[in-house]
Write a protein that holds these residues in place. Sequence first.
Motif, PDB file in Angstrom:
ATOM      1  N   ILE A 122       0.849  -1.199   0.000  1.00 47.40           N
ATOM      2  CA  ILE A 122       0.000   0.000   0.000  1.00 47.40           C
ATOM      3  C   ILE A 122       0.883   1.246   0.000  1.00 47.40           C
ATOM      4  CG2 ILE A 122      -1.717   1.314   1.317  1.00 47.40           C
ATOM      5  CD1 ILE A 122      -2.734  -1.475   2.382  1.00 47.40           C
ATOM      6  N   HIS A 123       1.938   1.221   0.822  1.00 41.97           N
ATOM      7  CA  HIS A 123       2.832   2.370   0.914  1.00 41.97           C
ATOM      8  C   HIS A 123       3.512   2.662  -0.425  1.00 41.97           C
ATOM      9  CE1 HIS A 123       6.082   4.985   2.399  1.00 41.97           C
ATOM     10  NE2 HIS A 123       5.237   5.272   3.377  1.00 41.97           N
ATOM     11  N   GLU A 124       3.837   1.611  -1.165  1.00 43.01           N
ATOM     12  CA  GLU A 124       4.474   1.810  -2.473  1.00 43.01           C
ATOM     13  C   GLU A 124       3.531   2.479  -3.474  1.00 43.01           C
ATOM     14  OE1 GLU A 124       7.504  -1.992  -1.993  1.00 43.01           O
ATOM     15  OE2 GLU A 124       6.068  -1.985  -3.653  1.00 43.01           O
ATOM     16  N   GLY A 125       2.233   2.304  -3.264  1.00 45.99           N
ATOM     17  CA  GLY A 125       1.264   2.953  -4.151  1.00 45.99           C
ATOM     18  C   GLY A 125       0.877   4.334  -3.693  1.00 45.99           C
ATOM     19  N   SER A 126       0.913   4.553  -2.379  1.00 44.99           N
ATOM     20  CA  SER A 126       0.474   5.822  -1.803  1.00 44.99           C
ATOM     21  C   SER A 126       0.997   5.926  -0.372  1.00 44.99           C
ATOM     22  CB  SER A 126      -1.063   5.890  -1.794  1.00 44.99           C
ATOM     23  OG  SER A 126      -1.513   6.910  -0.913  1.00 44.99           O
ATOM     24  N   ALA A 127       1.853   6.915  -0.138  1.00 46.87           N
ATOM     25  CA  ALA A 127       2.426   7.070   1.200  1.00 46.87           C
ATOM     26  C   ALA A 127       1.333   7.352   2.232  1.00 46.87           C
ATOM     27  CB  ALA A 127       3.467   8.189   1.202  1.00 46.87           C
ATOM     28  N   THR A 128       0.358   8.191   1.884  1.00 50.40           N
ATOM     29  CA  THR A 128      -0.666   8.526   2.881  1.00 50.40           C
ATOM     30  C   THR A 128      -1.560   7.313   3.176  1.00 50.40           C
ATOM     31  OG1 THR A 128      -2.079   9.457   1.127  1.00 50.40           O
ATOM     32  CG2 THR A 128      -0.760  11.010   2.427  1.00 50.40           C
ATOM     33  N   LEU A 129      -1.895   6.541   2.143  1.00 50.87           N
ATOM     34  CA  LEU A 129      -2.721   5.355   2.399  1.00 50.87           C
ATOM     35  C   LEU A 129      -1.930   4.287   3.148  1.00 50.87           C
ATOM     36  CD1 LEU A 129      -4.884   4.972  -0.846  1.00 50.87           C
ATOM     37  CD2 LEU A 129      -5.487   6.055   1.351  1.00 50.87           C
ATOM     38  N   GLY A 130      -0.627   4.201   2.901  1.00 50.24           N
ATOM     39  CA  GLY A 130       0.216   3.274   3.656  1.00 50.24           C
ATOM     40  C   GLY A 130       0.199   3.615   5.136  1.00 50.24           C
ATOM     41  N   ALA A 131       0.344   4.903   5.441  1.00 53.33           N
ATOM     42  CA  ALA A 131       0.317   5.343   6.839  1.00 53.33           C
ATOM     43  C   ALA A 131      -1.064   5.092   7.449  1.00 53.33           C
ATOM     44  CB  ALA A 131       0.683   6.828   6.919  1.00 53.33           C
ATOM     45  N   TYR A 132      -2.096   5.307   6.645  1.00 55.61           N
ATOM     46  CA  TYR A 132      -3.478   5.088   7.107  1.00 55.61           C
ATOM     47  C   TYR A 132      -3.711   3.611   7.442  1.00 55.61           C
ATOM     48  CZ  TYR A 132      -8.631   5.080   6.719  1.00 55.61           C
ATOM     49  OH  TYR A 132      -9.975   4.919   6.929  1.00 55.61           O
TER      50      TYR A 132
END
Lengths: 190, 190
Positions: free
Chosen positions: B164-174
């Motif tokens: 998830i983090h590789e696709g989107s840092a904010t969604l990875g953190a979420y």
Amino acid sequence: MEIDKLKRVIRRNTLIDGSRRENGAEHSWHVGMLAMTMGEHAPPGTDLERVVALLLVHDLVEIDTGDCFRHDVPGETRPSLQQDGPGPDTLAAATRIFGLLPHDQRVRLRALWDEFEERRTQEARFAKALDRLAPILANHHNEGGTWALYKVTARHLADSVRIIHEGSATLGAYAARMIESSVARGHLAP
Amino acid sequence: MEIDKLKRVIRRNTLIDGSRRENGAEHSWHVGMLAMTMGEHAPPGTDLERVVALLLVHDLVEIDTGDCFRHDVPGETRPSLQQDGPGPDTLAAATRIFGLLPHDQRVRLRALWDEFEERRTQEARFAKALDRLAPILANHHNEGGTWALYKVTARHLADSVRIIHEGSATLGAYAARMIESSVARGHLAP
């Protein structure tokens, strides 16, 4: 979280194998895929990616209203949707459901839903054509499927054929041929 | 006609209310909708319409392979998919299913499926992130959902959080925050 509920909105038509009734979420996916494969039958210049977006959101209001069936259902008291265009309950559902989103998303997704309902763009007319084509495809390939159950006749389907034709002349002709052949095989009353 | 079968491919996770297990078609719709609403968390310049297209086709091969679950399932002999990337059965399924289409459509849809699997574009990385986010969202909002049943721990989910983090840092953190909070509430083993 909220739109997960569309998976529990049960439509009148069944899966193509007749094993169970279809839900609104999987139907929305299927017609989105139709847009990705039937694009050559859209009028030149149709933005097919917007057609996909229109189809993914087009049934969201059924989370509140339930499936809007277009034909009379014997023994059911819930009124079926005979008129074109959304009634007051449908508009209230759109206000509530799109209203859960932040402003920019609310405006964007509501605009897609309005566009689909109003059918003023070629994208919306093509999207609506695919939405009407899907149950004809399914019933035609399933020996009439749910047509007999709901006493649907070829005459009742004339409105769908007209709407499909307005979105795509070739798909309109294709729908008419499927209906003719279903009547010829005795799977659909004239 | 063929892709109707994805409605009968049953995934391990349930609807958010826990009422039944989800199928591949409605899942594909749900993640397509995530792409339409989570776009602000994609890297700048991400083509969100292609993300939607990637997500609509990403699970089609499961018509032949069945749901590819990423965790061990106690008492089940069917091997779960531990490695990244498609195995030989998956590739054979892609060849058969996309091979049903006329040449131009076969090439176009197969390219979307390959792009999703390979995760070399930001669109594919964002699409995969949403695909991994969806079950975490569902389980987090359903008191752990199916995590306990399949003995999934926070440690097992580290791979999903990375993807998830590789696709989107904010969604990875979420995703990481949802997992932390599920552990804190006792809905997920550490």
